[in-house]
Design a protein around this motif. Sequence first.
Motif, PDB file in Angstrom:
ATOM      1  N   ASN A 234     -62.215 -59.284 101.182  1.00  0.00           N
ATOM      2  CA  ASN A 234     -61.783 -60.515 100.530  1.00  0.00           C
ATOM      3  C   ASN A 234     -62.554 -60.730  99.224  1.00  0.00           C
ATOM      4  O   ASN A 234     -61.968 -61.085  98.188  1.00  0.00           O
ATOM      5  CB  ASN A 234     -62.008 -61.702 101.465  1.00  0.00           C
ATOM      6  N   GLU A 235     -63.851 -60.526  99.261  1.00  0.00           N
ATOM      7  CA  GLU A 235     -64.680 -60.704  98.067  1.00  0.00           C
ATOM      8  C   GLU A 235     -64.324 -59.670  96.999  1.00  0.00           C
ATOM      9  O   GLU A 235     -64.271 -59.981  95.799  1.00  0.00           O
ATOM     10  CB  GLU A 235     -66.152 -60.607  98.445  1.00  0.00           C
ATOM     11  N   CYS A 237     -61.379 -58.269  96.588  1.00  0.00           N
ATOM     12  CA  CYS A 237     -60.065 -58.620  96.038  1.00  0.00           C
ATOM     13  C   CYS A 237     -60.172 -59.676  94.933  1.00  0.00           C
ATOM     14  O   CYS A 237     -59.337 -59.726  94.027  1.00  0.00           O
ATOM     15  CB  CYS A 237     -59.147 -59.137  97.142  1.00  0.00           C
ATOM     16  N   GLN A 238     -61.186 -60.495  95.016  1.00  0.00           N
ATOM     17  CA  GLN A 238     -61.351 -61.555  94.020  1.00  0.00           C
ATOM     18  C   GLN A 238     -62.083 -61.086  92.771  1.00  0.00           C
ATOM     19  O   GLN A 238     -62.002 -61.744  91.731  1.00  0.00           O
ATOM     20  CB  GLN A 238     -62.111 -62.722  94.644  1.00  0.00           C
ATOM     21  N   THR A 239     -62.782 -59.961  92.853  1.00  0.00           N
ATOM     22  CA  THR A 239     -63.625 -59.554  91.729  1.00  0.00           C
ATOM     23  C   THR A 239     -63.285 -58.197  91.123  1.00  0.00           C
ATOM     24  O   THR A 239     -63.602 -57.944  89.962  1.00  0.00           O
ATOM     25  CB  THR A 239     -65.100 -59.521  92.173  1.00  0.00           C
ATOM     26  N   ARG A 244     -56.068 -55.975  90.384  1.00  0.00           N
ATOM     27  CA  ARG A 244     -55.444 -57.104  89.705  1.00  0.00           C
ATOM     28  C   ARG A 244     -54.203 -56.661  88.936  1.00  0.00           C
ATOM     29  O   ARG A 244     -54.078 -55.525  88.515  1.00  0.00           O
ATOM     30  CB  ARG A 244     -56.418 -57.766  88.732  1.00  0.00           C
ATOM     31  N   PRO A 250     -52.006 -66.466  90.881  1.00  0.00           N
ATOM     32  CA  PRO A 250     -53.196 -65.666  90.569  1.00  0.00           C
ATOM     33  C   PRO A 250     -52.884 -64.179  90.489  1.00  0.00           C
ATOM     34  O   PRO A 250     -51.923 -63.709  91.124  1.00  0.00           O
ATOM     35  CB  PRO A 250     -54.109 -65.976  91.754  1.00  0.00           C
ATOM     36  N   THR A 252     -54.377 -61.692  91.779  1.00  0.00           N
ATOM     37  CA  THR A 252     -55.043 -60.953  92.847  1.00  0.00           C
ATOM     38  C   THR A 252     -54.123 -60.736  94.047  1.00  0.00           C
ATOM     39  O   THR A 252     -53.024 -61.290  94.119  1.00  0.00           O
ATOM     40  CB  THR A 252     -56.287 -61.710  93.322  1.00  0.00           C
ATOM     41  N   THR A 254     -54.659 -61.941  96.891  1.00  0.00           N
ATOM     42  CA  THR A 254     -54.799 -63.149  97.730  1.00  0.00           C
ATOM     43  C   THR A 254     -54.941 -62.793  99.209  1.00  0.00           C
ATOM     44  O   THR A 254     -54.167 -63.223 100.061  1.00  0.00           O
ATOM     45  CB  THR A 254     -53.625 -64.133  97.524  1.00  0.00           C
ATOM     46  N   TRP A 255     -55.962 -61.978  99.479  1.00  0.00           N
ATOM     47  CA  TRP A 255     -56.292 -61.539 100.843  1.00  0.00           C
ATOM     48  C   TRP A 255     -56.589 -62.769 101.700  1.00  0.00           C
ATOM     49  O   TRP A 255     -57.479 -63.557 101.402  1.00  0.00           O
ATOM     50  CB  TRP A 255     -57.498 -60.620 100.753  1.00  0.00           C
ATOM     51  N   ASN A 256     -55.859 -62.964 102.776  1.00  0.00           N
ATOM     52  CA  ASN A 256     -55.994 -64.151 103.621  1.00  0.00           C
ATOM     53  C   ASN A 256     -56.161 -63.708 105.066  1.00  0.00           C
ATOM     54  O   ASN A 256     -55.380 -62.886 105.552  1.00  0.00           O
ATOM     55  CB  ASN A 256     -54.752 -65.038 103.479  1.00  0.00           C
TER      56      ASN A 256
END
Length: 396
Positions: A234-235, A237-239, A244, A250, A252, A254-256
């Motif tokens: 998850n981290e 995927c955001q960075t 991207r 967004p 990304t 958006t891993w949930n």
Amino acid sequence: MTRVSDYLSQLIAFDTVSSRSNEGISDLVAAWLQELDFDVERTSYRDSRGVLKCNLVARRGPEMNASGVGDSGRHRADKRSGLAYFCHTDTVPADRWTGPGHNPFIATVEGTRIYGRGACDMKGSLAAMLTSVSQVDPALQTSPLWFVCTADEEVGFEGARHLTEHSACYGQIAAADPPCIIGEPTGLRVIHAHKGIVGFRVVSAGRAAHSSTNTGVNANVAMVPMLQTLLEINERCQTDLVLRNGMFDPPTLTWNFGVSDGMDALNIVPDHCAAWVSFRTMPGVDGSELLAQVQQRAVELGLTFQLFPGGEPMQTPADAACVRDLCELAKPFIGENRSEAVCYATDACVLNGLTQRMVCGPGEIAQAHTVNEFIEVDQLEKGVQLYESAIRHWCV
């Protein structure tokens, strides 16, 4: 009541929440299409709970042979292959409905809005296309018009998936590869790309026992390191810029994710724990390496990995002729515009044999799935006009 409002009221009256059959609404829509000179193919299947579901593919217009001459004898000088319209007849649940009238399956007009489950997503679009079709003389058509209604869009595109595998008429659409409009609510803006979706579950099995003993096996113990892996992904995927696509907001995956052991008593050792994940894929970013990482970690921890059917992202080039044409057709209703990319998914995820897919329909996505779902009457009427313009542009 206008024709489009009457169509919509009758469609809303069917409780077509995805857990129930859509046979009744399919019967009615098929009858309407036949009255409008369509030939209708119906394919049915049983979902995983044994509930009967129905898809419709209807066709109106001249047959085309290899020379581009229709059965009316007229040449298709522009080599147009017609137009295909796609919608779904199922809806999300309405258990917590708070809209006017207090019954989600009775269309209620209040001010400038029509309320009811599916009014926006997407029975309003279906009503608009039916109305526009009724306003175009089939004798004027020089290219075919297809009208497709699927089941189970809201629960994994199961209807569209069945359609692509079992419908002979869908095979004809794929062979013709016409411009396609998926009529989901967009405020009549033209969408040329959207994300896909992937989902999976990881299960840990233990052995239940009284918590005062040491004879049980707590299923959560093996799940904890898996949750750490999911958190790390998850981290990332955001960075991670590699994961991207700046086309989207967004941009990304958006891993949930979430987890539950289903226990409601403190004195029982949990014998089952399940973690779930869903994420939104994008063109060029499919997340396959992340899936492989989770699968490998599941093997190491002795957990079960289950991948759910999903859908691929949709992308038609923004400068494609069909996209430019639909943007031009939309101009009288929304002004100067350019096509957009969105983060939600539609049946287009599994309609991969078609290369000219676009999403465009009346109503705003913000109203979809709400407890007081509605569509503005003005949007509905503009949707009729835009769809009629599209039919005349590509079929007449």
